[in-house]
Design a protein around this motif. Structure first.
Motif, PDB file in Angstrom:
ATOM      1  N   MET A   1       0.852  -1.167   0.000  1.00 60.61           N
ATOM      2  CA  MET A   1       0.000   0.000   0.000  1.00 60.61           C
ATOM      3  C   MET A   1       0.905   1.240   0.000  1.00 60.61           C
ATOM      4  O   MET A   1       1.880   1.298   0.722  1.00 60.61           O
ATOM      5  N   ARG A   2       0.519   2.222  -0.820  1.00 62.95           N
ATOM      6  CA  ARG A   2       1.304   3.449  -0.887  1.00 62.95           C
ATOM      7  C   ARG A   2       1.053   4.306   0.347  1.00 62.95           C
ATOM      8  O   ARG A   2      -0.038   4.288   0.917  1.00 62.95           O
ATOM      9  N   LYS A   3       2.064   5.076   0.721  1.00 65.08           N
ATOM     10  CA  LYS A   3       1.942   5.941   1.897  1.00 65.08           C
ATOM     11  C   LYS A   3       0.821   6.956   1.733  1.00 65.08           C
ATOM     12  O   LYS A   3       0.119   7.278   2.689  1.00 65.08           O
ATOM     13  N   ARG A   4       0.634   7.442   0.517  1.00 70.01           N
ATOM     14  CA  ARG A   4      -0.432   8.411   0.260  1.00 70.01           C
ATOM     15  C   ARG A   4      -1.799   7.797   0.537  1.00 70.01           C
ATOM     16  O   ARG A   4      -2.658   8.414   1.167  1.00 70.01           O
ATOM     17  N   ASP A   5      -2.021   6.570   0.068  1.00 72.19           N
ATOM     18  CA  ASP A   5      -3.297   5.894   0.314  1.00 72.19           C
ATOM     19  C   ASP A   5      -3.522   5.682   1.807  1.00 72.19           C
ATOM     20  O   ASP A   5      -4.636   5.856   2.300  1.00 72.19           O
ATOM     21  N   LEU A   6      -2.465   5.319   2.514  1.00 68.45           N
ATOM     22  CA  LEU A   6      -2.567   5.102   3.949  1.00 68.45           C
ATOM     23  C   LEU A   6      -2.900   6.414   4.666  1.00 68.45           C
ATOM     24  O   LEU A   6      -3.775   6.457   5.527  1.00 68.45           O
ATOM     25  N   ALA A   7      -2.228   7.499   4.294  1.00 71.68           N
ATOM     26  CA  ALA A   7      -2.468   8.795   4.933  1.00 71.68           C
ATOM     27  C   ALA A   7      -3.891   9.286   4.677  1.00 71.68           C
ATOM     28  O   ALA A   7      -4.577   9.755   5.601  1.00 71.68           O
ATOM     29  N   ILE A   8      -4.352   9.177   3.435  1.00 72.43           N
ATOM     30  CA  ILE A   8      -5.726   9.589   3.101  1.00 72.43           C
ATOM     31  C   ILE A   8      -6.722   8.723   3.864  1.00 72.43           C
ATOM     32  O   ILE A   8      -7.702   9.229   4.426  1.00 72.43           O
ATOM     33  N   GLY A   9      -6.481   7.439   3.884  1.00 71.38           N
ATOM     34  CA  GLY A   9      -7.377   6.522   4.581  1.00 71.38           C
ATOM     35  C   GLY A   9      -7.480   6.820   6.062  1.00 71.38           C
ATOM     36  O   GLY A   9      -8.577   6.891   6.616  1.00 71.38           O
ATOM     37  N   LEU A  10      -6.343   7.026   6.708  1.00 70.31           N
ATOM     38  CA  LEU A  10      -6.350   7.317   8.142  1.00 70.31           C
ATOM     39  C   LEU A  10      -7.022   8.651   8.447  1.00 70.31           C
ATOM     40  O   LEU A  10      -7.798   8.766   9.401  1.00 70.31           O
ATOM     41  N   ALA A  11      -6.746   9.658   7.629  1.00 66.30           N
ATOM     42  CA  ALA A  11      -7.324  10.987   7.862  1.00 66.30           C
ATOM     43  C   ALA A  11      -8.848  10.961   7.723  1.00 66.30           C
ATOM     44  O   ALA A  11      -9.571  11.481   8.585  1.00 66.30           O
ATOM     45  N   LEU A  12      -9.348  10.352   6.649  1.00 66.36           N
ATOM     46  CA  LEU A  12     -10.799  10.310   6.451  1.00 66.36           C
ATOM     47  C   LEU A  12     -11.486   9.371   7.440  1.00 66.36           C
ATOM     48  O   LEU A  12     -12.600   9.647   7.885  1.00 66.36           O
ATOM     49  N   ALA A  13     -10.833   8.284   7.806  1.00 66.49           N
ATOM     50  CA  ALA A  13     -11.411   7.375   8.804  1.00 66.49           C
ATOM     51  C   ALA A  13     -11.530   8.082  10.154  1.00 66.49           C
ATOM     52  O   ALA A  13     -12.558   7.967  10.834  1.00 66.49           O
ATOM     53  N   ALA A  14     -10.503   8.827  10.527  1.00 67.67           N
ATOM     54  CA  ALA A  14     -10.542   9.568  11.792  1.00 67.67           C
ATOM     55  C   ALA A  14     -11.620  10.650  11.743  1.00 67.67           C
ATOM     56  O   ALA A  14     -12.369  10.829  12.712  1.00 67.67           O
ATOM     57  N   ALA A  15     -11.711  11.364  10.624  1.00 69.57           N
ATOM     58  CA  ALA A  15     -12.723  12.412  10.482  1.00 69.57           C
ATOM     59  C   ALA A  15     -14.127  11.829  10.601  1.00 69.57           C
ATOM     60  O   ALA A  15     -15.013  12.423  11.239  1.00 69.57           O
ATOM     61  N   MET A  16     -14.337  10.665  10.020  1.00 69.38           N
ATOM     62  CA  MET A  16     -15.653  10.036  10.068  1.00 69.38           C
ATOM     63  C   MET A  16     -15.999   9.625  11.509  1.00 69.38           C
ATOM     64  O   MET A  16     -17.126   9.860  11.965  1.00 69.38           O
ATOM     65  N   ALA A  17     -15.046   9.052  12.238  1.00 63.26           N
ATOM     66  CA  ALA A  17     -15.303   8.636  13.622  1.00 63.26           C
ATOM     67  C   ALA A  17     -15.569   9.849  14.514  1.00 63.26           C
ATOM     68  O   ALA A  17     -16.496   9.831  15.334  1.00 63.26           O
ATOM     69  N   VAL A  18     -14.797  10.911  14.334  1.00 59.86           N
ATOM     70  CA  VAL A  18     -14.993  12.120  15.135  1.00 59.86           C
ATOM     71  C   VAL A  18     -16.350  12.751  14.830  1.00 59.86           C
ATOM     72  O   VAL A  18     -17.089  13.134  15.737  1.00 59.86           O
ATOM     73  N   GLU A  19     -16.695  12.845  13.545  1.00 56.48           N
ATOM     74  CA  GLU A  19     -17.981  13.437  13.181  1.00 56.48           C
ATOM     75  C   GLU A  19     -19.140  12.598  13.704  1.00 56.48           C
ATOM     76  O   GLU A  19     -20.134  13.139  14.201  1.00 56.48           O
ATOM     77  N   ALA A  20     -19.025  11.285  13.618  1.00 54.90           N
ATOM     78  CA  ALA A  20     -20.102  10.414  14.109  1.00 54.90           C
ATOM     79  C   ALA A  20     -20.283  10.566  15.615  1.00 54.90           C
ATOM     80  O   ALA A  20     -21.406  10.465  16.112  1.00 54.90           O
TER      81      ALA A  20
END
Length: 133
Positions: free
Chosen positions: A1-20
């Motif tokens: 997995m590319r670092k960019r994909d990992l960074a985007i994934g972690l950022a959006l996953a965290a944003a979704m959990a915080v918003e929920a």
């Protein structure tokens, strides 16, 4: 997995959990929302490893989570997650598999719209068109 994909994934996953957990329109407990949206976030982070299977799982999970927790349609971060999920799948999959994902989007959007209580034709057509593009 590319670092960019990992960074985007972690950022959006965290944003979704915080918003929920913090949205004013939250349904269900904070813990339930964090658990369910955290599960979707984990799938999203790993999606580049198995793009077809995890894309279908993410779309299915989003449809089901709306029944038990905060409605997907009321959250901004889930829209971003779906957009990136569909874009990743379209860029990584063969045409035959991309059509399967397109079919899943055509099913998922109306189901989520009905769960949210939308009944306007544009509520169905506009999101499908956006994700198709």
């Amino acid at each position: 997995m590319r670092k960019r994909d990992l960074a985007i994934g972690l950022a959006l996953a965290a944003a979704m959990a915080v918003e929920a957990a913090t949205t004013s329109g939250r349904d269900g407990s904070v813990l339930l929302n964090i658990a369910l949206y955290g599960f979707i976030g984990a799938q999203f982070v790993l999606q580049p490893l198995r793009p077809l299977e995890l894309t279908l799982t993410i779309l299915s999970s989003l449809m089901l989570v709306s029944l038990a927790a905060t409605d997907v349609a009321t959250m901004t971060s889930t829209l971003l997650v779906v957009l990136v999920t569909v874009f990743r799948a379209a860029s990584m999959l063969a045409d035959r598999h991309a059509l399967v994902v397109a079919g899943a989007v055509v099913v998922a959007v109306p189901v989520i719209t009905v769960e949210h209580g939308g009944s306007n034709v544009g509520d169905y057509i506009f999101p499908i068109a956006i994700f198709a593009i």
